[in-house]
Design a protein around this motif. Structure first.
Motif, PDB file in Angstrom:
ATOM      1  N   PRO A   1       0.807  -1.234   0.000  1.00 26.03           N
ATOM      2  CA  PRO A   1       0.000   0.000   0.000  1.00 26.03           C
ATOM      3  C   PRO A   1       0.836   1.278   0.000  1.00 26.03           C
ATOM      4  CG  PRO A   1      -0.070  -1.046   2.157  1.00 26.03           C
ATOM      5  CD  PRO A   1       0.650  -1.991   1.252  1.00 26.03           C
ATOM      6  N   VAL A   2       2.002   1.273   0.656  1.00 22.77           N
ATOM      7  CA  VAL A   2       2.843   2.474   0.705  1.00 22.77           C
ATOM      8  C   VAL A   2       3.449   2.752  -0.662  1.00 22.77           C
ATOM      9  CG1 VAL A   2       4.843   3.548   1.786  1.00 22.77           C
ATOM     10  CG2 VAL A   2       3.320   2.110   3.155  1.00 22.77           C
ATOM     11  N   ALA A   3       3.992   1.711  -1.306  1.00 24.01           N
ATOM     12  CA  ALA A   3       4.578   1.882  -2.635  1.00 24.01           C
ATOM     13  C   ALA A   3       3.517   2.308  -3.645  1.00 24.01           C
ATOM     14  CB  ALA A   3       5.237   0.581  -3.081  1.00 24.01           C
ATOM     15  N   LEU A   4       2.334   1.699  -3.547  1.00 27.20           N
ATOM     16  CA  LEU A   4       1.261   2.014  -4.478  1.00 27.20           C
ATOM     17  C   LEU A   4       0.805   3.467  -4.322  1.00 27.20           C
ATOM     18  CD1 LEU A   4      -0.323   0.515  -6.651  1.00 27.20           C
ATOM     19  CD2 LEU A   4      -2.053  -0.027  -4.949  1.00 27.20           C
TER      20      LEU A   4
ATOM     21  N   TYR B   1       3.907  -1.344  10.694  1.00 32.21           N
ATOM     22  CA  TYR B   1       5.216  -1.892  10.332  1.00 32.21           C
ATOM     23  C   TYR B   1       6.039  -0.792   9.660  1.00 32.21           C
ATOM     24  CZ  TYR B   1       3.165  -2.288   5.640  1.00 32.21           C
ATOM     25  OH  TYR B   1       2.561  -2.022   4.438  1.00 32.21           O
ATOM     26  N   GLU B   2       7.344  -0.895   9.797  1.00 34.65           N
ATOM     27  CA  GLU B   2       8.242   0.096   9.217  1.00 34.65           C
ATOM     28  C   GLU B   2       8.382  -0.127   7.713  1.00 34.65           C
ATOM     29  OE1 GLU B   2      11.930  -0.016  11.275  1.00 34.65           O
ATOM     30  OE2 GLU B   2      11.107   0.773  13.160  1.00 34.65           O
ATOM     31  N   ASP B   3       8.523   0.971   6.996  1.00 29.20           N
ATOM     32  CA  ASP B   3       8.694   0.894   5.548  1.00 29.20           C
ATOM     33  C   ASP B   3       9.647   2.018   5.135  1.00 29.20           C
ATOM     34  OD1 ASP B   3       8.254   1.299   2.659  1.00 29.20           O
ATOM     35  OD2 ASP B   3       6.641  -0.167   2.930  1.00 29.20           O
TER      36      ASP B   3
ATOM     37  N   MET C   1      14.128  -0.142  -2.765  1.00 34.03           N
ATOM     38  CA  MET C   1      13.456  -0.207  -1.464  1.00 34.03           C
ATOM     39  C   MET C   1      12.230  -1.123  -1.467  1.00 34.03           C
ATOM     40  SD  MET C   1      13.694   3.716  -0.039  1.00 34.03           S
ATOM     41  CE  MET C   1      13.203   4.508  -1.559  1.00 34.03           C
ATOM     42  N   ALA C   2      11.574  -1.257  -2.634  1.00 36.89           N
ATOM     43  CA  ALA C   2      10.385  -2.117  -2.736  1.00 36.89           C
ATOM     44  C   ALA C   2      10.505  -2.922  -4.023  1.00 36.89           C
ATOM     45  CB  ALA C   2       9.115  -1.270  -2.737  1.00 36.89           C
ATOM     46  N   PRO C   3      11.265  -4.012  -3.984  1.00 37.85           N
ATOM     47  CA  PRO C   3      11.538  -4.770  -5.212  1.00 37.85           C
ATOM     48  C   PRO C   3      10.317  -5.461  -5.812  1.00 37.85           C
ATOM     49  CG  PRO C   3      12.348  -5.942  -3.275  1.00 37.85           C
ATOM     50  CD  PRO C   3      11.919  -4.598  -2.808  1.00 37.85           C
ATOM     51  N   ASN C   4       9.232  -5.596  -5.044  1.00 36.10           N
ATOM     52  CA  ASN C   4       8.011  -6.241  -5.550  1.00 36.10           C
ATOM     53  C   ASN C   4       6.801  -5.337  -5.317  1.00 36.10           C
ATOM     54  OD1 ASN C   4       9.226  -8.882  -6.246  1.00 36.10           O
ATOM     55  ND2 ASN C   4       9.483  -9.080  -4.026  1.00 36.10           N
ATOM     56  N   VAL C   5       5.764  -5.562  -6.086  1.00 36.20           N
ATOM     57  CA  VAL C   5       4.537  -4.781  -5.901  1.00 36.20           C
ATOM     58  C   VAL C   5       3.724  -5.324  -4.725  1.00 36.20           C
ATOM     59  CG1 VAL C   5       4.417  -4.181  -8.346  1.00 36.20           C
ATOM     60  CG2 VAL C   5       3.179  -6.196  -7.506  1.00 36.20           C
ATOM     61  N   TYR C   6       4.167  -6.414  -4.161  1.00 32.03           N
ATOM     62  CA  TYR C   6       3.436  -7.020  -3.049  1.00 32.03           C
ATOM     63  C   TYR C   6       4.355  -7.195  -1.842  1.00 32.03           C
ATOM     64  CZ  TYR C   6       5.788 -11.220  -4.785  1.00 32.03           C
ATOM     65  OH  TYR C   6       6.745 -12.121  -5.206  1.00 32.03           O
ATOM     66  N   LEU C   7       3.771  -7.448  -0.696  1.00 37.58           N
ATOM     67  CA  LEU C   7       4.529  -7.735   0.523  1.00 37.58           C
ATOM     68  C   LEU C   7       3.701  -8.671   1.405  1.00 37.58           C
ATOM     69  CD1 LEU C   7       2.833  -5.918   2.682  1.00 37.58           C
ATOM     70  CD2 LEU C   7       4.428  -4.119   2.086  1.00 37.58           C
ATOM     71  N   THR C   8       4.351  -9.199   2.438  1.00 38.60           N
ATOM     72  CA  THR C   8       3.688 -10.103   3.383  1.00 38.60           C
ATOM     73  C   THR C   8       3.918  -9.593   4.796  1.00 38.60           C
ATOM     74  OG1 THR C   8       3.998 -12.001   1.906  1.00 38.60           O
ATOM     75  CG2 THR C   8       3.511 -12.478   4.220  1.00 38.60           C
TER      76      THR C   8
ATOM     77  N   VAL D   1       1.672  10.492   1.612  1.00 37.85           N
ATOM     78  CA  VAL D   1       1.927   9.659   2.789  1.00 37.85           C
ATOM     79  C   VAL D   1       1.843  10.547   4.026  1.00 37.85           C
ATOM     80  CG1 VAL D   1       3.560   8.154   3.972  1.00 37.85           C
ATOM     81  CG2 VAL D   1       3.417   8.110   1.471  1.00 37.85           C
ATOM     82  N   PRO D   2       1.052  10.208   5.015  1.00 31.65           N
ATOM     83  CA  PRO D   2       0.923  11.034   6.217  1.00 31.65           C
ATOM     84  C   PRO D   2       2.208  11.011   7.043  1.00 31.65           C
ATOM     85  CG  PRO D   2      -0.227   8.951   6.503  1.00 31.65           C
ATOM     86  CD  PRO D   2       0.217   8.991   5.079  1.00 31.65           C
ATOM     87  N   GLY D   3       2.264  11.843   8.070  1.00 30.90           N
ATOM     88  CA  GLY D   3       3.472  11.958   8.878  1.00 30.90           C
ATOM     89  C   GLY D   3       3.585  10.882   9.931  1.00 30.90           C
ATOM     90  N   TRP D   4       3.487   9.628   9.528  1.00 31.65           N
ATOM     91  CA  TRP D   4       3.632   8.513  10.459  1.00 31.65           C
ATOM     92  C   TRP D   4       5.013   7.896  10.311  1.00 31.65           C
ATOM     93  CZ3 TRP D   4      -1.398   5.971   8.245  1.00 31.65           C
ATOM     94  CH2 TRP D   4      -2.508   6.745   8.630  1.00 31.65           C
TER      95      TRP D   4
END
Length: 499
Positions: free
Chosen positions: A140-143, A185-187, A167-174, A203-206
């Protein structure tokens, strides 16, 4: 003589009592509409001393909320145009929610200003599934970051593509359910976005990402509400949100802040009801769907239908909800409300949506019984009898030229998760509501009973008066009173014969 006076006093008191009972009975039989209106008028006012205040300030008991996630089972085939993304529903993951008001301010214009404070906690004892279950889904962050760059020129997007790939080699994560909900989770993309102001509010300030991250116990997340108390204002109506009467997230009439604040409703009509949702930053309108019985109380059921879910495809007046991305009916574009991310809300499993959405994925099965959003109100008082709040969060994945990772992906609305809140009126309030709704029967029956008792007492009194010498003269039981000779036995017969 004293005995006669006492008897007369008893008769008079009895007569007065019977008249009083008949009068009270008659009044009760006729006055119940006025009494009902008086009670309802007092219920439709919110003050610190009103009946509704304690229930409004803090809901008396926690209520369950179930989360369901969509596990992406074939993410490695995302660039294969012949294979549809396939999803498996996982859940429910049951939490309990408590809800209370904070920062309450009573205003001189008859409104009250407040914030919401909510807490969620996982039910360890009755949890149906483990929140440590791992879910695979679109990142969701990369998207969101990529979606924010869709209007950039090609070379700027190409520069971002290099950083994104590392930083995000795939369009998906687990991630685990716990991380996806409240833990977060950290991203690395979040840190990058915070250091690059040209990404705007994508992206909000989280410091972490989670769908409900920072919401537990927060008094600021849902904003500031200003609601009518019923004193020189409309009871339960939302007058402003975050001090806005028109939000900046939509255009025209779609931006208006109106409807109920979500907790009190005036006695509704048979057409529709509306309430404002801070999560969607807009008013939701539910249409009348027929009668429904909840705990033996008859109510009116209202549901979200295709009109509320349309973006102008079916109903042109809804086009102002498009937010620049008009999509087929069934999904609500909330991207401007969700920090510019490609977020779209729908009913679970794309229920009541255009077939386009179901045709682009596999594994979803819409079911009216499980996925309809409804609200049942008692028609006389407007008190909610049952709420079935169900919404699904989706994210738009689409090809973005210049972003290598997303150049060959399909255009698809990816289902992320959905939640369900099913709440019924507490048992402690059912008896009170039934007493109120049956007030006419209770008053009429009690009135008839009192009149009947009064008539019985009056009848007995009349009979007693007619058969009793109330002046104090008694029948002479002696032939010769001065001799005290009673008329008994043979002597009585002999005396009679002599006479």
């Amino acid at each position: 003589m004293k005995s006669s006076r006492r008897s007369l006093q008893v008769y008079l008191c009895t007569f007065a009592t019977s008249v009083f009972l008949i009068a009270i009975g008659l009044v009760l039989s006729l006055i119940w509409p006025v009494l009902l209106k008086f009670i309802l008028d007092n219920l439709m006012v919110l003050t610190t001393k009103s009946y509704a205040f304690d229930l409004w300030k803090k809901f008396p008991e926690p209520f369950p909320i179930d989360f369901y996630f969509f596990n992406w089972t074939n993410p490695e085939s995302v660039t294969n145009a012949t294979v549809k993304p396939k999803f498996q529903e996982m859940g429910p993951y049951r939490f309990f929610e408590t809800k209370e008001k904070a920062n309450i301010i009573w205003n001189s214009n008859g409104t009250v200003t407040f914030r919401h404070r909510k807490f969620w906690y996982f039910d360890e004892n009755k949890g149906i599934n483990d929140i440590q279950d791992r879910i695979t889904t679109v990142n969701p962050v990369a998207l969101s970051s990529v979606y924010a760059t869709r209007s950039w020129n090609y070379f700027l997007r190409k520069g971002l593509s290099v950083s994104l790939s590392s930083m995000a080699p795939n369009v998906y994560l687990t991630r685990t359910v716990s991380q996806m909900l409240f833990e977060g989770y950290e991203d690395p993309l979040i840190n990058m976005a915070r250091s690059l102001p040209f990404l705007g509010n994508s992206v909000p300030g989280w410091d972490r990402f989670g769908w409900f991250y920072t919401r537990n116990g927060s008094t600021t997340y849902e904003g500031i509400f200003n609601m009518g108390t019923g004193i020189n204002s409309t009871f339960g109506r939302l007058y402003s949100w975050n001090h806005w009467t028109q939000t900046p997230y939509y255009e025209g009439n779609c931006a208006k802040v109106n409807g109920s604040a979500g907790e009190f409703f005036l006695p509704p009509d048979h057409d529709s009801i509306s309430f404002f949702s801070p999560d969607l930053c807009r008013t939701l309108t539910l249409k009348y769907a027929g009668p429904s019985t909840v705990k033996n109380i008859l109510g009116n059921k209202y549901v979200i239908d295709e009109h509320m879910l349309d973006n102008g495809t079916l109903y042109p007046e809804n086009k102002c909800f498009c937010n620049g991305e008009c999509v087929p009916s069934g999904l609500v574009n909330v991207s401007s409300c969700r920090f510019g991310s490609p977020s779209f809300a729908s009913l679970p499993h794309f229920y009541s949506a255009d077939p386009y959405y179901l045709d682009s994925v596999e594994g979803l099965k819409p079911d009216k019984r499980k996925h309809q959003f409804f609200l049942t109100l008692e028609p006389t008082t407007g008190i909610p009898l049952e709420v079935g709040a169900r919404l699904q969060i989706n994210m738009l994945m689409q090809p973005i030229a210049g972003i290598t990772l997303y150049e060959n992906v399909p255009r698809v609305f990816v289902p992320m998760l959905w939640f369900e809140q099913r709440v019924q009126i507490p048992d402690s309030e059912v008896f009170k509501l039934k007493m109120l709704l049956n007030l006419s029967i209770i008053c009429t029956s009690l009135g008839i009973l009192l009149m009947f008792i009064g008539l019985i007492v009056s009848s007995c009194l009349v009979y007693k008066i007619c058969t009793t010498n109330i002046c104090g003269k008694k029948e002479n039981k002696y032939l010769y009173p001065e001799q005290n000779i009673p008329l008994k036995g043979e002597r009585s017969v002999e005396i009679v014969k002599r006479i």
